[in-house]
Design a protein around this motif. Sequence first.
Motif, short mmCIF file in Angstrom:
data_model
loop_
_atom_site.label_atom_id
_atom_site.label_comp_id
_atom_site.label_asym_id
_atom_site.label_seq_id
_atom_site.Cartn_x
_atom_site.Cartn_y
_atom_site.Cartn_z
N MET A 1 27.35 33.44 55.23
CA MET A 1 28.59 34.06 55.61
C MET A 1 28.27 35.28 56.48
N THR A 2 28.84 35.33 57.65
CA THR A 2 28.60 36.45 58.55
C THR A 2 29.64 37.54 58.35
N SER A 3 29.43 38.69 58.99
CA SER A 3 30.36 39.80 58.83
C SER A 3 31.72 39.48 59.43
N SER A 4 31.79 38.59 60.42
CA SER A 4 33.09 38.22 60.98
C SER A 4 33.88 37.37 59.99
N ASP A 5 33.18 36.62 59.13
CA ASP A 5 33.86 35.84 58.10
C ASP A 5 34.46 36.74 57.03
N ASN A 6 33.81 37.88 56.76
CA ASN A 6 34.30 38.80 55.73
C ASN A 6 35.61 39.45 56.13
N GLN A 7 35.88 39.55 57.43
CA GLN A 7 37.08 40.22 57.88
C GLN A 7 38.27 39.29 57.94
N LYS A 8 38.07 38.01 57.75
CA LYS A 8 39.16 37.05 57.78
C LYS A 8 39.49 36.63 56.35
N ASP A 9 40.76 36.66 56.03
CA ASP A 9 41.22 36.19 54.74
C ASP A 9 41.89 34.85 54.92
N CYS A 10 41.80 34.03 53.91
CA CYS A 10 42.48 32.75 54.00
C CYS A 10 43.98 32.97 53.87
N LEU A 11 44.74 32.05 54.40
CA LEU A 11 46.19 32.18 54.40
C LEU A 11 46.74 32.23 52.98
N ALA A 12 46.20 31.42 52.10
CA ALA A 12 46.68 31.39 50.71
C ALA A 12 46.47 32.75 50.02
N CYS A 13 45.34 33.39 50.28
CA CYS A 13 45.08 34.71 49.68
C CYS A 13 46.08 35.74 50.17
N ARG A 14 46.37 35.72 51.47
CA ARG A 14 47.34 36.66 52.02
C ARG A 14 48.74 36.39 51.50
N LEU A 15 49.12 35.13 51.38
CA LEU A 15 50.46 34.80 50.89
C LEU A 15 50.64 35.21 49.43
N ILE A 16 49.66 34.92 48.60
CA ILE A 16 49.77 35.24 47.18
C ILE A 16 49.83 36.75 46.97
N SER A 17 48.92 37.48 47.60
CA SER A 17 48.90 38.93 47.39
C SER A 17 50.08 39.61 48.08
N GLY A 18 50.46 39.14 49.26
CA GLY A 18 51.59 39.74 49.98
C GLY A 18 52.90 39.56 49.23
N PHE A 19 53.19 38.33 48.82
CA PHE A 19 54.43 38.09 48.10
C PHE A 19 54.39 38.69 46.70
N VAL A 51 56.34 47.46 48.78
CA VAL A 51 56.85 46.41 49.66
C VAL A 51 56.21 46.52 51.04
N SER A 52 56.04 47.74 51.53
CA SER A 52 55.40 47.93 52.84
C SER A 52 53.96 47.42 52.84
N LEU A 53 53.25 47.68 51.75
CA LEU A 53 51.88 47.14 51.65
C LEU A 53 51.89 45.62 51.61
N GLY A 54 52.86 45.04 50.92
CA GLY A 54 52.98 43.58 50.89
C GLY A 54 53.24 43.00 52.27
N LEU A 55 54.12 43.64 53.03
CA LEU A 55 54.39 43.17 54.39
C LEU A 55 53.18 43.34 55.28
N ALA A 56 52.45 44.44 55.10
CA ALA A 56 51.23 44.64 55.88
C ALA A 56 50.19 43.58 55.52
N ARG A 57 50.12 43.23 54.26
CA ARG A 57 49.17 42.19 53.81
C ARG A 57 49.53 40.84 54.42
N LEU A 58 50.82 40.53 54.45
CA LEU A 58 51.24 39.26 55.04
C LEU A 58 50.97 39.21 56.54
N SER A 59 51.10 40.35 57.20
CA SER A 59 50.88 40.36 58.64
C SER A 59 49.42 40.56 59.01
#
Length: 71
Positions: A1-19, A51-59
């Motif tokens: 796993m490279t450092s560029s992979d660490n900066q990308k989150d999977c969509l499911a992770c962002r959706l679960i934590s954001g919502f 809520v703002s943190l959740g929206l930031a997480r989703l975006s």
Amino acid sequence: MTSSDNQKDCLACRLISGFGLIAMGAYIFSQSKNRKKIEMNTMRLISGSVVSLGLARLSNASFLKSSNSEV
């Protein structure tokens, strides 16, 4: 796993934590009713922040990412 992979989150992770954060903010907001004015305003401020943190997480906001570049 490279450092560029660490900066990308999977969509499911962002959706679960954001919502999840948005739901927590909505719950705090709903619990702020029938409180003293100072308690109500404090709880509404906290719920807005969550809520703002959740929206930031989703975006996938860049300020949520670590700037460490370990080799």
